[in-house]
Enzyme design. Sequence first.
Site, PDB file in Angstrom:
ATOM      1  CE1 TYR A  33       1.146  -0.389   4.377  1.00 52.63           C
ATOM      2  CE2 TYR A  33       0.179   1.793   4.396  1.00 52.63           C
ATOM      3  CZ  TYR A  33       0.965   0.830   4.992  1.00 52.63           C
ATOM      4  OH  TYR A  33       1.577   1.101   6.189  1.00 52.63           O
ATOM      5  CE  LYS A 149       3.250   3.117   3.127  1.00 53.82           C
ATOM      6  NZ  LYS A 149       3.337   3.089   4.583  1.00 53.82           N
ATOM      7  CD  GLU A 182      10.024   1.749  10.317  1.00 53.72           C
ATOM      8  OE1 GLU A 182       9.882   2.743   9.579  1.00 53.72           O
ATOM      9  OE2 GLU A 182       9.924   0.575   9.902  1.00 53.72           O
ATOM     10  CG  LEU A 207       8.513   2.337   4.603  1.00 54.15           C
ATOM     11  CD1 LEU A 207       8.395   1.145   3.648  1.00 54.15           C
ATOM     12  CD2 LEU A 207       7.123   2.912   4.890  1.00 54.15           C
TER      13      LEU A 207
HETATM   14  N1  PMP Z   1       7.553   3.678   8.798  1.00 52.33           N
HETATM   15  C1  PMP Z   1       6.403   2.974   8.839  1.00 52.33           C
HETATM   16  C2  PMP Z   1       6.414   1.614   9.472  1.00 52.33           C
HETATM   17  C3  PMP Z   1       5.231   3.516   8.282  1.00 52.33           C
HETATM   18  O1  PMP Z   1       4.093   2.818   8.312  1.00 52.33           O
HETATM   19  C4  PMP Z   1       5.274   4.820   7.728  1.00 52.33           C
HETATM   20  C5  PMP Z   1       4.028   5.488   7.194  1.00 52.33           C
HETATM   21  N2  PMP Z   1       3.258   4.719   6.375  1.00 52.33           N
HETATM   22  C6  PMP Z   1       6.484   5.508   7.705  1.00 52.33           C
HETATM   23  C7  PMP Z   1       7.604   4.902   8.246  1.00 52.33           C
HETATM   24  C8  PMP Z   1       6.586   6.879   7.104  1.00 52.33           C
HETATM   25  O2  PMP Z   1       6.574   6.794   5.702  1.00 52.33           O
HETATM   26  P1  PMP Z   1       6.048   8.005   4.798  1.00 52.33           P
HETATM   27  O3  PMP Z   1       6.813   9.223   5.202  1.00 52.33           O
HETATM   28  O4  PMP Z   1       6.356   7.566   3.415  1.00 52.33           O
HETATM   29  O5  PMP Z   1       4.588   8.141   5.068  1.00 52.33           O
END
Ligand code: PMP
Length: 285
Positions: A33, A149, A182, A207
């Site tokens: 996603y 993701k 994270e 991620l």
């Molecule tokens: N890490 C994880 C585990 C996430 O789910 C997200 C947000 N979906 C992020 C980091 C941040 O990613 P982004 O800045 O692309 O939204």
Amino acid sequence: MARIAYVNGHYQDLRDASVNIEDRGYQFADGVYEVCEIRDGKIVDFARHMARLQRSLGELRIAMPMPLSALLIVLREVVRRNRVGYGIVYLQVTRGVARRDHGFPPAGVKPSLVVTARPLSFAKNQDTAAHGIKVITHPENRWPRVDIKSVALLPNVLAKQAAREQGAYEAWYVDADGYVTEGASSNAWIVTTEGRVVTRSAATGILAGITRAVLIEALAALQLRFEERPFTPQEAHDAAEAFVTASSQIVMPVVAIDGQPVGDGKPGKTTRRLREEFHRFSSFS
Ligand code: PMP
């Protein structure tokens, strides 16, 4: 106003929108996603999100459901039909519908595509940012491929719920070496007392956040000192500031970790500045 979803070629009332029970997303969490922020009805950092989507799909050997140009049209249409000025658009691609069997389905099974969009309260988000959020730490218990993701988010669901039950908003995973990886749905950052902005490298354990990538460019342009390295919860406690990044929150101050205040327990000035300046460095589609 009725909310509208896009499901495999059709725009439907969200209340009726559904997927087949043999969709592999439903059966195996076999899908990926993306979430993009919407500002003034525009999709923020579309190209970067689509590059990450293509990478996630590639790693799982799921085909792109349609060309990028068509996907942009669908996302815009879902945003338009839901009249989202400020909010998010969500897109999910799964390996498609097939009789339940762990191995990949036969060639010819098409990936499923679902897109939804919803408005968020800008005022509420700003208010949350003005106060800052609390985080808890939580042992890292996810699979090593968190660079993908994937919609398989069970550990993230449980960590987030643990945070909620402790009066916090986010959980920071801590790996076996004692470093923060994270958040359950965000990347983790600190600002040291010397003014260095620190986040972990995207090479392992996290991620590669789009907000993270844009912010790294912003730091260079704003001539702020940046260090890409892991940090421990102790270092975060001792830091001047902490924050998280995610598309739905952009730069969100963290004011407490495991019940201990970060810095003076208020959103930090570097964090506030980065939040204010962020969109100067993003693109709008
Ligand atoms: N890490 C994880 C585990 C996430 O789910 C997200 C947000 N979906 C992020 C980091 C941040 O990613 P982004 O800045 O692309 O939204």
